[in-house]
Design a protein around this motif. Structure first.
Motif, short mmCIF file in Angstrom:
data_model
loop_
_atom_site.label_atom_id
_atom_site.label_comp_id
_atom_site.label_asym_id
_atom_site.label_seq_id
_atom_site.Cartn_x
_atom_site.Cartn_y
_atom_site.Cartn_z
N ALA A 70 -0.51 -0.77 1.38
CA ALA A 70 -0.10 -0.70 2.79
C ALA A 70 0.16 -2.09 3.34
CB ALA A 70 -1.17 0.02 3.60
N VAL A 71 -0.69 -3.04 2.99
CA VAL A 71 -0.49 -4.42 3.45
C VAL A 71 0.84 -4.97 2.95
CG1 VAL A 71 -1.34 -6.78 3.15
CG2 VAL A 71 -2.93 -4.96 3.75
N GLU A 72 1.12 -4.75 1.67
CA GLU A 72 2.38 -5.26 1.10
C GLU A 72 3.58 -4.59 1.75
OE1 GLU A 72 2.65 -7.89 -0.88
OE2 GLU A 72 0.48 -7.99 -0.51
N ALA A 73 3.49 -3.29 2.01
CA ALA A 73 4.60 -2.58 2.65
C ALA A 73 4.83 -3.10 4.06
CB ALA A 73 4.32 -1.08 2.68
N ALA A 74 3.76 -3.38 4.80
CA ALA A 74 3.90 -3.92 6.15
C ALA A 74 4.60 -5.28 6.13
CB ALA A 74 2.52 -4.03 6.81
N LYS A 75 4.24 -6.11 5.18
CA LYS A 75 4.87 -7.42 5.07
C LYS A 75 6.36 -7.29 4.75
CE LYS A 75 0.70 -9.94 3.64
NZ LYS A 75 0.03 -10.64 2.51
N GLU A 76 6.69 -6.35 3.87
CA GLU A 76 8.10 -6.14 3.51
C GLU A 76 8.93 -5.69 4.71
OE1 GLU A 76 8.19 -3.46 0.24
OE2 GLU A 76 7.20 -4.86 -1.15
N LEU A 77 8.28 -5.03 5.67
CA LEU A 77 8.97 -4.59 6.88
C LEU A 77 9.01 -5.66 7.96
CD1 LEU A 77 7.61 -0.93 7.05
CD2 LEU A 77 9.99 -1.60 6.65
N GLY A 78 8.48 -6.82 7.65
CA GLY A 78 8.59 -7.94 8.58
C GLY A 78 7.39 -8.16 9.48
N TYR A 79 6.30 -7.43 9.26
CA TYR A 79 5.10 -7.59 10.09
C TYR A 79 4.13 -8.57 9.44
CZ TYR A 79 6.61 -3.17 12.26
OH TYR A 79 7.33 -2.18 12.89
N GLU A 80 3.29 -9.17 10.25
CA GLU A 80 2.07 -9.75 9.73
C GLU A 80 1.16 -8.57 9.36
OE1 GLU A 80 1.40 -13.01 9.26
OE2 GLU A 80 3.44 -13.44 9.94
N ALA A 81 0.28 -8.79 8.41
CA ALA A 81 -0.60 -7.69 7.98
C ALA A 81 -2.03 -8.19 7.84
CB ALA A 81 -0.12 -7.10 6.66
N MET A 82 -2.95 -7.39 8.33
CA MET A 82 -4.38 -7.72 8.28
C MET A 82 -5.12 -6.64 7.50
SD MET A 82 -6.88 -9.74 9.16
CE MET A 82 -6.22 -10.71 10.53
N LEU A 83 -5.65 -7.00 6.34
CA LEU A 83 -6.45 -6.09 5.53
C LEU A 83 -7.87 -6.11 6.07
CD1 LEU A 83 -6.71 -4.25 3.03
CD2 LEU A 83 -7.23 -6.29 1.70
N GLU A 84 -8.27 -5.02 6.70
CA GLU A 84 -9.61 -4.92 7.28
C GLU A 84 -10.56 -4.44 6.20
OE1 GLU A 84 -10.18 -5.96 10.20
OE2 GLU A 84 -8.31 -5.85 11.34
N THR A 85 -11.56 -5.25 5.89
CA THR A 85 -12.41 -4.96 4.73
C THR A 85 -13.54 -3.98 5.04
OG1 THR A 85 -13.76 -6.92 5.23
CG2 THR A 85 -11.93 -7.18 3.67
N GLY A 86 -13.93 -3.84 6.29
CA GLY A 86 -15.03 -2.93 6.61
C GLY A 86 -14.67 -1.48 6.37
N PHE A 87 -15.64 -0.70 5.89
CA PHE A 87 -15.44 0.73 5.65
C PHE A 87 -15.68 1.48 6.94
CE2 PHE A 87 -16.70 4.98 4.27
CZ PHE A 87 -15.73 5.26 3.31
N ILE A 88 -14.69 2.26 7.39
CA ILE A 88 -14.79 3.00 8.64
C ILE A 88 -15.53 4.30 8.38
CG2 ILE A 88 -13.54 3.99 10.57
CD1 ILE A 88 -13.31 0.92 10.27
N SER A 89 -16.73 4.41 8.98
CA SER A 89 -17.54 5.59 8.76
C SER A 89 -18.24 5.95 10.07
CB SER A 89 -18.57 5.34 7.65
OG SER A 89 -19.43 4.27 8.00
#
Length: 409
Positions: free
Chosen positions: A255-274
């Protein structure tokens, strides 16, 4: 431009799904290290058909026979019959799948190789219960757990104890055959004991008393009839090789790589959402409101929903998304997507939802109330009215949930 951002988030989500597709992941693993000779195949889970297709792509006629078990509505054409069984609750079709699995296992030659493909949903899709435990009582146990707010690890700790297949017991049934187990992970930390309730994994936990509090008496009574599980040093595990071929982290990275390819900055959030889905939705929306414009945030996890006595339509992703929409109300520069990577969310055919600052207004104009919808666990009805539900159909994978957030420039 707002419709462009929505479409971009949907494309990013699709890229995440493609990266963890069961067919592609199994195919690539077996191309790298193919199995020699004739092989028998067992595939169980929501991604069972896709994973089996990946094995067939590489092994073709070297697959001597196969048993495929998947969720109702997830079957795909294969050279072998596909059994469809109950999910998320074990039902009679799950027990029939368990009977057929026991029969299939018995007829595999003792000197054969077996490939076992496991993905999320396997715990419910195939089951063999101890004789003292009826299906009605087992369903009552599962309904209580699903509505209790227990996390998936505690859920699996109970289910592993009440099965003749889980907690390493299938490894005992397959011994002395050589087994390669390929897994698409749908649990936090990729714990092999929890994925599909660990049918091929040694589980020391099963040899200790269960320490969960506030279990009702009918569950405690059922646990007293736990069938024996093999010890971690049992010989049956020596012939089993296990590998994880797809995880939530793989999907998030894509998802991060796809966002970058579309011209966005991308932030990989490492915390697990629970935790509670409503609290998580509000928390993510608040972070998104204060985020740097032009950045796509990528989260992953699996939340829970406290169900009322008569829940409405929807699942945890729809509840999370609607709770987020309430926080984003009036913000015309923010979007949040929350969806299950298996293409379903709760007992629905919707994967989740993609909400924005206008979601609440659109739903209210159709006569719905967001707060009441959340109280009734009926987020899906509101989100259908607001036009924000996501439908993908079965995806051929299951690595928990993806959340994508965007605040536009």
């Amino acid at each position: 431009m707002s419709s462009g951002h929505r479409q971009h988030l949907l494309r990013i989500f699709q890229s995440a799904l493609a990266a963890v597709n069961g067919r592609a992941c199994v195919r690539e693993r077996l191309k790298e290290r193919p199995l020699p000779g004739k092989v028998y195949m067992i595939a169980v889970g929501k991604a069972a058909c896709a994973m089996a297709q990946g094995a067939h792509d590489v092994m073709g006629n070297n697959l001597a026979d196969a048993l495929i078990i998947t969720k109702k509505g997830h079957a795909e054409p294969l050279p072998w019959p596909v059994l469809e069984a109950g999910h998320p609750l074990v039902d009679e079709s799950s027990l029939e799948a368990g009977r057929q699995l026991l029969t299939f296992t018995d007829r595999i030659p003792k000197d054969a190789s077996v490939i076992v493909l496991i993905s999320g949903g396997a715990s419910a899709l195939v089951e063999a219960l101890p004789p003292q435990l009826s299906l009605d009582r087992f369903q009552e146990i599962n309904r209580w757990i699903l509505g209790s707010g227990l996390d998936i690890n505690d859920y699996n700790r109970i289910r592993r104890r009440l099965s003749r297949l889980k907690g390493g017991r299938l490894a005992k049934l397959l011994y002395p055959r050589r087994v390669l187990c390929l897994v698409v992970s749908d649990v936090p930390g990729n714990d092999l004991r929890a994925i599909g309730s660990g049918p091929l994994v040694a589980d020391e936990d099963l040899r200790r008393p269960l320490t969960l509090r506030n279990l009702p008496d009918f569950i405690t009574e059922a646990l007293a009839h736990m069938p024996p599980a093999p010890a971690p040093d049992d010989a049956c595990f020596q012939n089993v090789k296990r590998e994880i071929v797809a995880t939530l982290d793989n999907a998030k990275s894509a998802a991060v790589e796809a966002a970058k390819e579309l011209g966005y900055e991308a932030m990989l959030e490492t915390g697990f959402i629970s935790g509670d889905a409503l609290e998580a939705g509000a928390r993510l929306a608040k972070k998104l409101s204060n985020a740097e414009p032009g950045t796509v945030h990528v989260w992953g996890g699996e939340t829970t929903v406290q169900l009322p006595p008569s829940p409405g339509r929807g699942g945890r992703n729809q509840s999370l998304a609607l709770a987020a929409a309430m926080m984003l109300r009036g913000h015309d520069d923010a979007w949040l997507l929350s969806a299950g990577t298996d293409g379903t969310d709760g007992p629905t055919d919707d994967a989740g939802a993609l909400v924005d600052g206008g979601t609440i207004a659109r739903g209210e104009s159709a006569g719905h109330n967001a707060e009441q919808a959340l109280l009734r666990a009926d987020a899906g009805t509101f989100l259908e009215a607001s036009g924000d539900l996501i439908q993908t159909g079965p995806t051929g994978t299951n690595v928990m949930d993806i959340m994508l957030g965007l605040r536009a420039k």
